[in-house]
Design a protein around this motif. Structure first.
Motif, short mmCIF file in Angstrom:
data_model
loop_
_atom_site.label_atom_id
_atom_site.label_comp_id
_atom_site.label_asym_id
_atom_site.label_seq_id
_atom_site.Cartn_x
_atom_site.Cartn_y
_atom_site.Cartn_z
N LEU A 139 -3.53 11.29 -9.81
CA LEU A 139 -2.15 10.64 -9.63
C LEU A 139 -2.00 10.93 -8.05
CD1 LEU A 139 0.53 9.59 -10.17
CD2 LEU A 139 1.16 12.00 -10.76
N ILE A 140 -1.48 9.90 -7.54
CA ILE A 140 -1.48 9.86 -6.03
C ILE A 140 0.15 9.55 -5.92
CG2 ILE A 140 -1.75 9.02 -3.49
CD1 ILE A 140 -3.99 10.53 -4.65
N VAL A 141 0.82 10.75 -5.38
CA VAL A 141 2.34 9.99 -4.98
C VAL A 141 2.39 9.94 -3.34
CG1 VAL A 141 4.55 11.03 -4.87
CG2 VAL A 141 3.07 11.82 -6.55
N THR A 142 2.88 8.56 -3.20
CA THR A 142 2.82 8.13 -1.82
C THR A 142 4.26 7.57 -1.77
OG1 THR A 142 1.82 7.10 -0.28
CG2 THR A 142 1.63 6.00 -2.30
N ASP A 143 4.54 6.95 -0.38
CA ASP A 143 5.34 6.35 -0.03
C ASP A 143 4.88 4.54 0.30
OD1 ASP A 143 7.53 4.87 1.31
OD2 ASP A 143 7.96 6.48 2.69
N PHE A 144 5.43 3.79 -0.62
CA PHE A 144 4.82 2.51 -0.75
C PHE A 144 5.35 1.63 0.32
CE2 PHE A 144 4.22 3.45 -5.14
CZ PHE A 144 2.95 3.24 -5.54
N GLY A 145 6.46 1.88 0.88
CA GLY A 145 7.09 1.50 2.16
C GLY A 145 6.08 1.72 3.32
N GLU A 146 5.58 2.96 3.60
CA GLU A 146 4.45 3.30 4.72
C GLU A 146 3.25 2.59 4.51
OE1 GLU A 146 5.41 5.08 7.68
OE2 GLU A 146 7.31 4.49 6.83
N GLU A 147 2.64 2.67 3.13
CA GLU A 147 1.47 2.28 2.74
C GLU A 147 1.41 0.77 3.16
OE1 GLU A 147 -1.19 3.68 1.32
OE2 GLU A 147 -0.65 5.42 0.25
N ALA A 148 2.43 0.04 2.86
CA ALA A 148 2.34 -1.27 3.05
C ALA A 148 2.47 -1.90 4.46
CB ALA A 148 3.65 -1.97 2.53
N LYS A 149 2.49 -0.92 5.46
CA LYS A 149 2.75 -1.21 6.92
C LYS A 149 1.09 -1.08 7.23
CE LYS A 149 6.97 1.03 8.08
NZ LYS A 149 7.50 2.10 8.70
N VAL A 150 0.34 -0.29 6.57
CA VAL A 150 -1.23 -0.30 6.98
C VAL A 150 -1.90 -1.32 6.22
CG1 VAL A 150 -1.23 1.94 8.48
CG2 VAL A 150 -1.09 2.10 6.05
N GLU A 151 -2.81 -0.77 5.45
CA GLU A 151 -3.88 -1.74 4.90
C GLU A 151 -3.28 -1.78 3.18
OE1 GLU A 151 -7.49 1.03 4.37
OE2 GLU A 151 -7.50 -0.74 5.29
N PHE A 152 -2.38 -0.93 2.82
CA PHE A 152 -2.11 -1.20 1.08
C PHE A 152 -1.72 -2.45 0.72
CE2 PHE A 152 -0.32 0.08 -3.10
CZ PHE A 152 -1.25 0.81 -3.50
N ALA A 153 -2.36 -3.11 -0.14
CA ALA A 153 -1.64 -4.22 -0.41
C ALA A 153 -2.06 -4.58 -2.11
CB ALA A 153 -2.36 -5.38 0.18
N LEU A 154 -1.44 -5.23 -2.81
CA LEU A 154 -1.71 -5.50 -4.52
C LEU A 154 -2.36 -6.66 -4.61
CD1 LEU A 154 1.94 -4.82 -5.72
CD2 LEU A 154 0.06 -3.29 -5.66
N LYS A 155 -3.19 -6.48 -5.46
CA LYS A 155 -4.00 -7.76 -5.89
C LYS A 155 -3.18 -8.60 -7.00
CE LYS A 155 -7.51 -7.25 -8.98
NZ LYS A 155 -8.97 -6.75 -9.49
N GLU A 156 -2.58 -7.85 -7.82
CA GLU A 156 -1.44 -8.34 -8.86
C GLU A 156 -0.17 -7.51 -9.03
OE1 GLU A 156 -3.39 -9.51 -12.76
OE2 GLU A 156 -5.19 -8.88 -11.90
N GLY A 157 0.75 -8.24 -9.61
CA GLY A 157 1.87 -7.57 -9.86
C GLY A 157 2.83 -6.99 -8.81
N ARG A 158 3.61 -5.99 -8.80
CA ARG A 158 4.50 -5.68 -7.70
C ARG A 158 4.51 -4.11 -7.74
NH1 ARG A 158 8.45 -3.09 -10.57
NH2 ARG A 158 8.81 -3.72 -12.75
N LEU A 159 5.43 -3.81 -6.51
CA LEU A 159 5.52 -2.34 -6.41
C LEU A 159 6.39 -1.68 -7.22
CD1 LEU A 159 5.41 -2.45 -2.56
CD2 LEU A 159 3.62 -1.54 -3.79
N PRO A 160 6.07 -0.38 -7.74
CA PRO A 160 7.12 0.35 -8.38
C PRO A 160 8.97 0.39 -8.02
CG PRO A 160 5.22 1.83 -7.89
CD PRO A 160 5.10 0.59 -7.08
N GLN A 161 9.50 -0.15 -9.05
CA GLN A 161 10.79 0.04 -8.55
C GLN A 161 11.80 0.98 -9.39
OE1 GLN A 161 11.68 -4.11 -9.36
NE2 GLN A 161 10.88 -4.82 -7.54
N ASN A 162 11.17 1.12 -10.53
CA ASN A 162 11.98 2.21 -11.50
C ASN A 162 11.23 3.42 -11.56
OD1 ASN A 162 13.97 -0.02 -11.87
ND2 ASN A 162 12.51 -0.92 -13.33
#
Lengths: 424, 232
Positions: free
Chosen positions: A109-132
């Motif tokens: 398990l990796i706990v991260t801040d998706f907002g910051e991840e998205a600013k660099v190179e983290f992207a989704l192939k499918e689906g969406r980022l966690p909201q709940n």
């Protein structure tokens, strides 16, 4: 005398001694081509190593090592100048297990801040980022890590999960490495997104990415199962800062060091590598220049012969009014012409040699190593940048002109009376 | 007008350390008027060629003054001298001194190229002179394909191409047979009359010398005016 007439005059003389001039040009060509090809190996190897270094990470990435990376410190880092993002990936330093529809895995398990991840190179192939709460994103190879412990395929390998992932629920359990049993509590997690595949083929991303909302539950399970538990031992941080561009990596790194952080960026390594290769390339150019200097002996001989042979003609020209400066210029132009033609041919030849070397050497190396897949060898042996062409041209033409200088001076000193007395 | 005052020159001869000075020109003073043909006659070693070399700026005199149209040429450095020669002098040499790798046309054109004259103007002037010396037919030939007389005509055309006021001729007929010699001397006289060019002819041949308006005789480094030529 007009410049065009001077050029015509020089060309006329070169035509008269075609073979001798050709041999001199050949020597100049070989010397210059040797310099270019030799130095191009330095450029090629540097480029290959640089590419290799850069392919493994983002060039603007700065690793930050610090024992106490709490939330306010992370926020402080984000506020620094020229910082694009600060990604704090927190891993769990315990034994972990996932379970889904009878398949089990050991994904971490990796706990991260998706907002910051998205600013660099983290992207989704499918689906969406966690909201709940309890929603996660999984790595693109997550399914490969889920195996059915009771089934084997035709080759005797465990059968991996092949079903759909999005919307599926799986369980996340963990325990201490020293115990056989995991803690009883399970955390149900729902897959809402699948991360984009890593750019490198050999990287398999099987991780489970969750946001900070999952941390309290993990901590609570840990505390309830471990006596004298230190929650700080549970998560460890891997903090990476990203500068807004390459030029600012150094300044951001320096500022961090001044504030007592231990940092590492690829620019430090690139800088050290560039210094090493600068010295190497200068050495190679120096060795190549020796070849040009040897060729210059030929130019010196040719020009000295030309002056000796044309003593009477020089005398006539001086008698009818050619100035010593003009005589000198004509001979310097002749040696420069040899240098220019030699350099031009050398450049064309060097590009050809470089192309063939890059084409053939990987094949030869691959056969020597017994490697069948030639495509996997992405080594560039020789690169000829325009700077190298410029340096080689300047060296070659300058050496040619210096070689021609003394004979040209000799020509200006020819005595008119003595020259006119020479027999035809 | 060429004015020479107290011109002296000597050469060092002998091995290094044991050299001695041999005076060649001993305080010569004379003048040559504009539009004159002047012959300087003398035996070998009399100093006549040295005098021509000094007048032309190939050599600097030890002492003395040379003024041409009130310009003191004896103080010129090598570059100034070359520039002056190109604009004011023409040369006719005994062995023609043509460039073997250039055609007749290119040989005549050479001084104009050195002067930086445009190609169109050069072509026109060369054609005029080729016609004047009667060599239009052989303009694309190389010097070694011509007779001695033709080569000397090329040399004369080259001397004339920049319209110089003075032409120095060093044994101009020395390599020619007597018939061709007469042709060349007539051409020189004709050019002198039609263009007003001053000719300074160095010769050891009295026949050639008699073409001139005035004759100077060189003897042992000294100059004696020999009076007007019988031919005039």
């Amino acid at each position: 005398m007009r410049f065009k007439d001077q050029i015509d005059f020089v060309r006329q003389h070169i035509r008269k001694n075609k073979l001798r001039v050709f041999m001199t040009i050949l020597a100049a060509t070989m010397g210059t081509a040797f310099l270019i090809v030799l130095a191009s190996v330095g450029f090629g190897i540097q480029d290959t190593i640089r590419d290799e270094m850069l392919s493994n990470r983002l060039i603007t990435e700065i690793d930050v090592f610090s024992g106490d990376m709490d939330a306010p410190t992370i926020e402080g880092l984000k506020q620094r100048e020229h910082v694009k993002a600060v990604v704090n990936r927190q891993s769990v330093s315990i034994r972990q297990e996932t379970g889904m529809n009878g398949y089990i895995g050991g994904q971490s398990l990796i706990v991260t801040d998706f907002g910051e991840e998205a600013k660099v190179e983290f992207a989704l192939k499918e689906g969406r980022l966690p909201q709940n709460e309890h929603e996660v994103v999984v790595g693109s190879h997550f399914a490969e890590g889920m195996i059915d412990p009771e089934k084997l395929d035709a080759e005797g390998e465990p059968v991996t999960y092949n079903g759909k992932l999005l919307g599926e629920e799986f369980t996340y359990k963990f325990g201490l490495y020293e115990n056989d049993e995991l803690f009883e509590e399970e955390i149900p997690l729902t897959i809402v997104g699948i991360a984009k595949e890593p750019s490198k083929d050999w990287v398999h991303d099987m991780k489970v990415y969750g946001d900070a909302s999952i941390m309290p539950k993990v901590k609570q399970i840990f505390i309830s199962n471990v006596e004298d538990a230190e929650v700080t031992d549970l998560f460890y941080s891997d903090v990476k800062m990203y500068a807004d561009n390459l030029e600012n990596v150094k300044s951001v790194s320096e500022a961090m060091k001044e504030d007592g952080f231990d940092v590492y960026s690829i620019s430090d390594e690139l800088e050290r590598m560039d210094v090493f290769f600068l010295v190497l390339k200068a050495g190679l150019i120096f060795v190549g220049t020796i070849a040009i200097l040897i060729a210059s002996i030929g130019i010196f001989n040719t020009m000295t012969m030309a002056v000796t042979e044309r003593t009477r003609e020089i005398g006539v020209m001086k008698a009818i009014g050619a100035s010593p400066k003009l005589i000198q210029r004509l001979f310097l132009m002749e040696s420069a012409w040899i240098g220019i033609i030699g350099t031009f041919i050398a450049i064309v030849l060097s590009y050809g040699i470089s192309y063939i070397a890059n084409l053939l050497l990987p094949i030869i190396v691959a056969s020597a190593l017994g490697e069948e897949d030639l495509g996997s060898l992405s080594v560039t042996f020789s690169i000829i940048p325009w700077q190298l062409v410029l340096i080689a041209s300047v060296i070659s033409i300058t050496v040619a002109m210096i070689s021609g200088w003394r004979p040209a001076r000799k020509a200006t000193k020819i005595d008119v009376i003595q020259a006119l007395r020479q027999e035809l | 007008m060429i004015q020479v005052q107290e011109l002296s020159h000597s050469f060092k001869i002998g091995k290094k350390g044991k050299e001695r000075q041999v005076p060649v020109l001993k305080g010569l003073s004379f003048s040559i008027q504009e539009g004159e043909i002047v012959s300087i006659v003398g035996r070998s070693g009399s100093g006549k060629s040295t005098l021509l070399h000094i007048l032309a700026g190939f050599l600097k005199p030890d002492t003395g003054i040379i003024e041409i149209d009130n310009v003191r040429t004896s103080v010129f450095n090598e570059t100034e001298s070359a520039k002056y020669r190109l604009a004011h002098f023409g040369f006719i040499f005994q062995n023609f001194q043509l460039m073997p790798g250039l055609t007749v046309f290119e040989n005549i054109e050479l001084p104009l190229k050195l002067s930086g004259v445009m190609e169109k103007e050069r072509r026109q002037k060369v054609q005029e002179l080729l016609q004047l010396v009667g060599l239009t037919e052989v303009q694309d030939h190389y010097p070694n394909e011509l007779s001695g007389g033709q080569q000397q005509r090329v040399s004369i055309a080259r001397a004339l191409i920049t319209d110089p006021p003075i032409i120095f001729a060093d044994e101009p007929t020395g390599s020619l047979d007597s018939e061709t010699e007469q042709d060349i001397l007539l051409l020189i006289q004709s050019l002198n009359r039609s263009r007003g060019i001053t000719f300074v002819i160095i010769t050891h041949d009295d026949t050639v010398a008699e073409t001139a308006h005035r004759i100077y005789r060189m003897h042992d480094g000294e100059l004696i005016e020999g009076g007007a030529s019988h031919a005039i």
